[in-house]
Design a protein around this motif. Sequence first.
Motif, PDB file in Angstrom:
ATOM      1  N   THR A 157      38.693  32.880  24.143  1.00  0.00           N
ATOM      2  CA  THR A 157      37.858  31.824  23.561  1.00  0.00           C
ATOM      3  C   THR A 157      37.350  32.233  22.185  1.00  0.00           C
ATOM      4  O   THR A 157      37.142  33.420  21.918  1.00  0.00           O
ATOM      5  CB  THR A 157      36.667  31.511  24.491  1.00  0.00           C
ATOM      6  OG1 THR A 157      35.901  30.458  23.915  1.00  0.00           O
ATOM      7  CG2 THR A 157      35.747  32.713  24.688  1.00  0.00           C
ATOM      8  N   CYS A 198      39.089  27.359  25.554  1.00  0.00           N
ATOM      9  CA  CYS A 198      39.831  28.218  26.478  1.00  0.00           C
ATOM     10  C   CYS A 198      39.991  27.508  27.818  1.00  0.00           C
ATOM     11  O   CYS A 198      40.969  27.720  28.528  1.00  0.00           O
ATOM     12  CB  CYS A 198      39.136  29.568  26.647  1.00  0.00           C
ATOM     13  SG  CYS A 198      40.091  30.714  27.654  1.00  0.00           S
ATOM     14  N   HIS A 237      35.625  37.327  27.919  1.00  0.00           N
ATOM     15  CA  HIS A 237      34.408  38.148  27.832  1.00  0.00           C
ATOM     16  C   HIS A 237      34.697  39.551  27.292  1.00  0.00           C
ATOM     17  O   HIS A 237      33.927  40.484  27.548  1.00  0.00           O
ATOM     18  CB  HIS A 237      33.731  38.249  29.204  1.00  0.00           C
ATOM     19  CG  HIS A 237      33.039  36.982  29.588  1.00  0.00           C
ATOM     20  ND1 HIS A 237      31.775  36.638  29.132  1.00  0.00           N
ATOM     21  CD2 HIS A 237      33.451  35.942  30.348  1.00  0.00           C
ATOM     22  CE1 HIS A 237      31.431  35.459  29.619  1.00  0.00           C
ATOM     23  NE2 HIS A 237      32.427  35.010  30.354  1.00  0.00           N
ATOM     24  N   LYS A 277      32.652  32.733  22.177  1.00  0.00           N
ATOM     25  CA  LYS A 277      31.738  33.805  22.620  1.00  0.00           C
ATOM     26  C   LYS A 277      31.612  34.844  21.489  1.00  0.00           C
ATOM     27  O   LYS A 277      30.961  34.556  20.484  1.00  0.00           O
ATOM     28  CB  LYS A 277      32.235  34.406  23.932  1.00  0.00           C
ATOM     29  CG  LYS A 277      32.324  33.358  25.067  1.00  0.00           C
ATOM     30  CD  LYS A 277      32.607  33.981  26.402  1.00  0.00           C
ATOM     31  CE  LYS A 277      33.091  32.985  27.447  1.00  0.00           C
ATOM     32  NZ  LYS A 277      32.148  31.921  27.800  1.00  0.00           N
ATOM     33  N   ASP A 301      42.825  36.622  31.163  1.00  0.00           N
ATOM     34  CA  ASP A 301      41.864  35.802  30.406  1.00  0.00           C
ATOM     35  C   ASP A 301      40.793  36.766  29.916  1.00  0.00           C
ATOM     36  O   ASP A 301      39.985  37.272  30.703  1.00  0.00           O
ATOM     37  CB  ASP A 301      41.264  34.728  31.315  1.00  0.00           C
ATOM     38  CG  ASP A 301      40.168  33.918  30.605  1.00  0.00           C
ATOM     39  OD1 ASP A 301      39.637  34.369  29.573  1.00  0.00           O
ATOM     40  OD2 ASP A 301      39.829  32.830  31.107  1.00  0.00           O
TER      41      ASP A 301
HETATM   42  C1  LIG Z   1      36.610  33.813  31.718  1.00  0.00           C
HETATM   43  C2  LIG Z   1      36.432  32.520  30.985  1.00  0.00           C
HETATM   44  N1  LIG Z   1      37.506  31.779  30.687  1.00  0.00           N
HETATM   45  C3  LIG Z   1      37.401  30.620  30.031  1.00  0.00           C
HETATM   46  C4  LIG Z   1      36.180  30.134  29.617  1.00  0.00           C
HETATM   47  C5  LIG Z   1      36.101  28.831  28.887  1.00  0.00           C
HETATM   48  O1  LIG Z   1      35.974  29.054  27.527  1.00  0.00           O
HETATM   49  P1  LIG Z   1      35.685  27.838  26.535  1.00  0.00           P
HETATM   50  O2  LIG Z   1      34.203  27.748  26.401  1.00  0.00           O
HETATM   51  O3  LIG Z   1      36.395  28.204  25.268  1.00  0.00           O
HETATM   52  O4  LIG Z   1      36.270  26.620  27.162  1.00  0.00           O
HETATM   53  C6  LIG Z   1      35.029  30.868  29.891  1.00  0.00           C
HETATM   54  C7  LIG Z   1      33.699  30.362  29.460  1.00  0.00           C
HETATM   55  O5  LIG Z   1      32.756  30.316  30.172  1.00  0.00           O
HETATM   56  C8  LIG Z   1      35.157  32.091  30.592  1.00  0.00           C
HETATM   57  O6  LIG Z   1      34.065  32.818  30.894  1.00  0.00           O
END
Ligand SMILES: Cc1ncc(COP(=O)(O)O)c(C=O)c1O
Length: 400
Positions: free
Chosen positions: A244, A116, A216, A247, A213
């Motif tokens: 993502t 992500c 979470h 998670k 985004d």
């Molecule tokens: C709000 C948010 N966006 C993006 C990411 C990044 O995700 P990824 O681990 O898939 O790169 C995170 C991860 O910590 C996140 O909390």
Amino acid sequence: MELEISSIGDFINELRDKLVVLEDAGLLKQERPLSGSQAVEIQASGKELLNFCSNNYLGLANNEEIITAAKSALDTYGFGMASVRFIAGTHNQHLLLEKKLTEFLATSATILFPSCFDANGGLFEALFDENDAIISDSLNHASIIDGIRLCKAKRLRYQNRDLADLEVQLKAASGSKSILIITDGVFSMDGSFAPLKGICDLAEKYGALVMVDDSHATGFIGATGAGTPQYFDVVNRVDILSGTLGKALGGASGGYISSRHPEIIAMLRQKARPYLFSNSVPPSVVAGSIAALDVIKAHPERGKKTLANAALFRALMLENGFELLPGEHPIVPVMFRDEHTAVAMAKALFERGIFAVAFSYPVVPLGKARIRIQLSASHTFEEIRTCVDAFVDARSTLGL
Ligand SMILES: Cc1ncc(COP(=O)(O)O)c(C=O)c1O
């Protein structure tokens, strides 16, 4: 002013000094290596612990069905794709996962990214230019901040979740060709939700696009786990979603952008640099993530358990006089405010068999240090009780 040219030795010494400064300020991040799988009961730094700080919201990181699907994909499709998507790196499995995510999120099209972070890193520059404006919440994730920096659009920021300030910024952006409002669905340090209904109303008033985004939230927020747009009943008013796979959706790796406008996804396939220039997600991870979506669909009770566990932990902690940031999300910030107190509490919890991490400046504002507890569907009542008891005991030992 002329800069003095330093030797490699000077450069390394400077780094060493900077690391010492971080350590002295209590800001050096220490990693605790796990020796088993990601779960509630873990072994880390040679100690048996109950884990209260992973993003494993649905407890799927070591789920049998997902592991079986991933193993079978390993046997059938091999270890890796050894290519980016547009050369030889697109597998049927990628297309299937993109289709399944589109269905799950009730959008029109989805594009996978290696993470992500990459999805957010590549999106803005691919879609917007110097004639456009991007308005970003002040607490948005680092990947959004970095992605916006890579783009030539005018940058505006509004105070966290402040709709009045958002409107001020929308007025300041007027005259731009396109305007995008970008927010986290859930803010990772606070566990608070973005006011999506109000954001969509303002977006409509000023003709702006909305991006969320939902890293979470996807998998357990909203009636079927489709995330904050579903929770706030604005699915058809959000233009772009990022998320993502690392998670709630199994916890491996990978990210995506999904949209109700297929043209947005089509353009990202042409222009998003992390999609074009980074290896595609391995088939075993893709197959495991497809299985994760199937498990989530078949077991809606998991997401409900995550939220019930969060409510239980919050109630027990409040009963015992701890200060929490209010909310309902499984991210529960236990506030200590003072940086050293938060670090001392996390250490005392570790000694009592609880794995939880203290966050202090600059990750959160100065004087707002906290321990961020994260609940999972896999936590039992007894484990949550044990965690609360450890907080109470640690507080009393530290004389707080
Ligand atoms: C709000 C948010 N966006 C993006 C990411 C990044 O995700 P990824 O681990 O898939 O790169 C995170 C991860 O910590 C996140 O909390």
